[in-house]
Design a protein around this motif. Structure first.
Motif, PDB file in Angstrom:
ATOM      1  N   ILE A 166       2.487   5.620   8.415  1.00 33.07           N
ATOM      2  CA  ILE A 166       1.436   5.056   9.252  1.00 33.07           C
ATOM      3  C   ILE A 166       0.756   6.180  10.019  1.00 33.07           C
ATOM      4  CG2 ILE A 166       0.899   3.520  11.178  1.00 33.07           C
ATOM      5  CD1 ILE A 166       3.351   1.853  10.405  1.00 33.07           C
ATOM      6  N   ILE A 167      -0.559   6.235   9.869  1.00 31.10           N
ATOM      7  CA  ILE A 167      -1.372   7.166  10.635  1.00 31.10           C
ATOM      8  C   ILE A 167      -2.200   6.317  11.603  1.00 31.10           C
ATOM      9  CG2 ILE A 167      -3.183   8.915  10.590  1.00 31.10           C
ATOM     10  CD1 ILE A 167      -2.287   9.599   7.715  1.00 31.10           C
ATOM     11  N   ALA A 168      -1.954   6.487  12.886  1.00 31.67           N
ATOM     12  CA  ALA A 168      -2.681   5.751  13.919  1.00 31.67           C
ATOM     13  C   ALA A 168      -3.665   6.699  14.589  1.00 31.67           C
ATOM     14  CB  ALA A 168      -1.695   5.191  14.937  1.00 31.67           C
ATOM     15  N   PHE A 169      -4.796   6.140  15.013  1.00 31.41           N
ATOM     16  CA  PHE A 169      -5.803   7.002  15.640  1.00 31.41           C
ATOM     17  C   PHE A 169      -6.502   6.267  16.773  1.00 31.41           C
ATOM     18  CE2 PHE A 169      -7.663   4.837  12.041  1.00 31.41           C
ATOM     19  CZ  PHE A 169      -8.904   4.401  12.489  1.00 31.41           C
ATOM     20  N   ALA A 170      -7.006   7.069  17.707  1.00 31.06           N
ATOM     21  CA  ALA A 170      -7.691   6.536  18.893  1.00 31.06           C
ATOM     22  C   ALA A 170      -8.687   7.576  19.392  1.00 31.06           C
ATOM     23  CB  ALA A 170      -6.673   6.218  19.987  1.00 31.06           C
ATOM     24  N   PRO A 171      -9.611   7.151  20.250  1.00 32.87           N
ATOM     25  CA  PRO A 171     -10.526   8.128  20.852  1.00 32.87           C
ATOM     26  C   PRO A 171      -9.762   9.176  21.654  1.00 32.87           C
ATOM     27  CG  PRO A 171     -11.285   5.885  21.262  1.00 32.87           C
ATOM     28  CD  PRO A 171      -9.910   5.782  20.673  1.00 32.87           C
ATOM     29  N   GLY A 226       6.439   3.847  16.279  1.00 33.13           N
ATOM     30  CA  GLY A 226       6.904   4.223  14.948  1.00 33.13           C
ATOM     31  C   GLY A 226       5.876   4.835  14.023  1.00 33.13           C
ATOM     32  N   ALA A 227       4.657   5.055  14.501  1.00 32.11           N
ATOM     33  CA  ALA A 227       3.648   5.692  13.653  1.00 32.11           C
ATOM     34  C   ALA A 227       4.108   7.097  13.273  1.00 32.11           C
ATOM     35  CB  ALA A 227       2.303   5.756  14.378  1.00 32.11           C
ATOM     36  N   ASN A 228       3.929   7.464  12.030  1.00 31.73           N
ATOM     37  CA  ASN A 228       4.310   8.800  11.579  1.00 31.73           C
ATOM     38  C   ASN A 228       3.425   9.859  12.221  1.00 31.73           C
ATOM     39  OD1 ASN A 228       4.909   6.742   9.406  1.00 31.73           O
ATOM     40  ND2 ASN A 228       6.181   8.452   8.753  1.00 31.73           N
ATOM     41  N   PHE A 229       2.137   9.526  12.345  1.00 36.22           N
ATOM     42  CA  PHE A 229       1.188  10.392  13.017  1.00 36.22           C
ATOM     43  C   PHE A 229       0.335   9.528  13.934  1.00 36.22           C
ATOM     44  CE2 PHE A 229       1.996  12.758   9.113  1.00 36.22           C
ATOM     45  CZ  PHE A 229       2.278  14.020   9.620  1.00 36.22           C
ATOM     46  N   PRO A 284       0.823  -1.205   0.000  1.00 35.49           N
ATOM     47  CA  PRO A 284       0.000   0.000   0.000  1.00 35.49           C
ATOM     48  C   PRO A 284       0.862   1.262   0.000  1.00 35.49           C
ATOM     49  CG  PRO A 284       0.139  -0.870   2.203  1.00 35.49           C
ATOM     50  CD  PRO A 284       0.832  -1.863   1.306  1.00 35.49           C
ATOM     51  N   LEU A 285       0.241   2.365  -0.316  1.00 34.03           N
ATOM     52  CA  LEU A 285       0.921   3.661  -0.259  1.00 34.03           C
ATOM     53  C   LEU A 285       0.877   4.220   1.156  1.00 34.03           C
ATOM     54  CD1 LEU A 285       2.258   5.889  -1.979  1.00 34.03           C
ATOM     55  CD2 LEU A 285      -0.017   6.863  -2.290  1.00 34.03           C
ATOM     56  N   ILE A 334      -2.626  13.064   5.232  1.00 34.18           N
ATOM     57  CA  ILE A 334      -2.123  12.176   4.179  1.00 34.18           C
ATOM     58  C   ILE A 334      -1.028  12.873   3.397  1.00 34.18           C
ATOM     59  CG2 ILE A 334      -2.710  11.053   2.002  1.00 34.18           C
ATOM     60  CD1 ILE A 334      -5.447  10.378   3.236  1.00 34.18           C
ATOM     61  N   ASP A 335      -1.265  14.116   3.013  1.00 38.23           N
ATOM     62  CA  ASP A 335      -0.248  14.874   2.283  1.00 38.23           C
ATOM     63  C   ASP A 335       1.062  14.951   3.066  1.00 38.23           C
ATOM     64  OD1 ASP A 335      -1.961  15.309   0.155  1.00 38.23           O
ATOM     65  OD2 ASP A 335      -2.477  17.356   0.753  1.00 38.23           O
ATOM     66  N   ARG A 336       0.963  15.261   4.356  1.00 39.10           N
ATOM     67  CA  ARG A 336       2.167  15.359   5.189  1.00 39.10           C
ATOM     68  C   ARG A 336       2.842  14.008   5.355  1.00 39.10           C
ATOM     69  NH1 ARG A 336       1.809  18.195  10.509  1.00 39.10           N
ATOM     70  NH2 ARG A 336       4.019  17.728  10.417  1.00 39.10           N
ATOM     71  N   ALA A 337       2.050  12.949   5.521  1.00 38.91           N
ATOM     72  CA  ALA A 337       2.622  11.620   5.698  1.00 38.91           C
ATOM     73  C   ALA A 337       3.356  11.138   4.446  1.00 38.91           C
ATOM     74  CB  ALA A 337       1.527  10.618   6.077  1.00 38.91           C
ATOM     75  N   LEU A 338       2.891  11.566   3.295  1.00 37.29           N
ATOM     76  CA  LEU A 338       3.482  11.117   2.044  1.00 37.29           C
ATOM     77  C   LEU A 338       4.648  11.976   1.557  1.00 37.29           C
ATOM     78  CD1 LEU A 338       0.249  10.135   0.081  1.00 37.29           C
ATOM     79  CD2 LEU A 338       1.887   8.613   1.218  1.00 37.29           C
ATOM     80  N   GLN A 339       4.910  13.066   2.264  1.00 30.35           N
ATOM     81  CA  GLN A 339       6.034  13.922   1.874  1.00 30.35           C
ATOM     82  C   GLN A 339       7.346  13.169   2.065  1.00 30.35           C
ATOM     83  OE1 GLN A 339       5.790  17.452   4.262  1.00 30.35           O
ATOM     84  NE2 GLN A 339       4.362  18.437   2.871  1.00 30.35           N
TER      85      GLN A 339
END
Length: 123
Positions: free
Chosen positions: A79-84, A98-101, A48-49, A116-121
């Protein structure tokens, strides 16, 4: 031009399904995974991208993130991780893994295209 692939790991219907719909609206193909133990192997196979992971998915999400980042074939994947909002310890643990965000669900929902834009830079 083919659509880029986003791998999304979640089990909770909300916000997972909303995230999938937003990614599709942004012209991504989406592969959903609800077994965090398969995250690293699936990322390696599907190439994946971008990876997005709900930190409340059952299993060791932090270990899965670390495994993706430790593998030379997948370490470059953002990797963008998220939580409540109430799970600040999870967000901090994802950053250490190691998550980027690592962000709150609310932050992700309102700023997804920008993240997404920032993660893919490329640095």
């Amino acid at each position: 031009m083919p659509q880029p692939l986003a791998l999304v790991c979640y089990e909770r219907l909300m916000p997972g399904s909303q995230l999938v719909n937003r990614l599709q609206d942004l012209n991504y193909r989406v592969l959903v995974l609800n077994n965090v133990a398969l995250l690293a192997a699936t990322a390696k196979r599907e190439k994946p991208l971008l990876l997005l992971a709900d930190l409340t998915t059952p299993g060791d999400v932090f270990e899965a993130i670390a495994k993706v980042k430790a593998d030379s074939e997948t370490s470059h994947l953002p990797i963008i991780a998220f939580a409540p909002e109430s799970e600040t310890a999870m967000i901090e643990a994802a950053q250490k893994a190691g998550a980027n965000f690592a962000v709150t669900e609310t932050g992700l929902a309102s700023h997804l295209p920008h993240m997404i834009d920032r993660a893919l830079q490329v640095d």
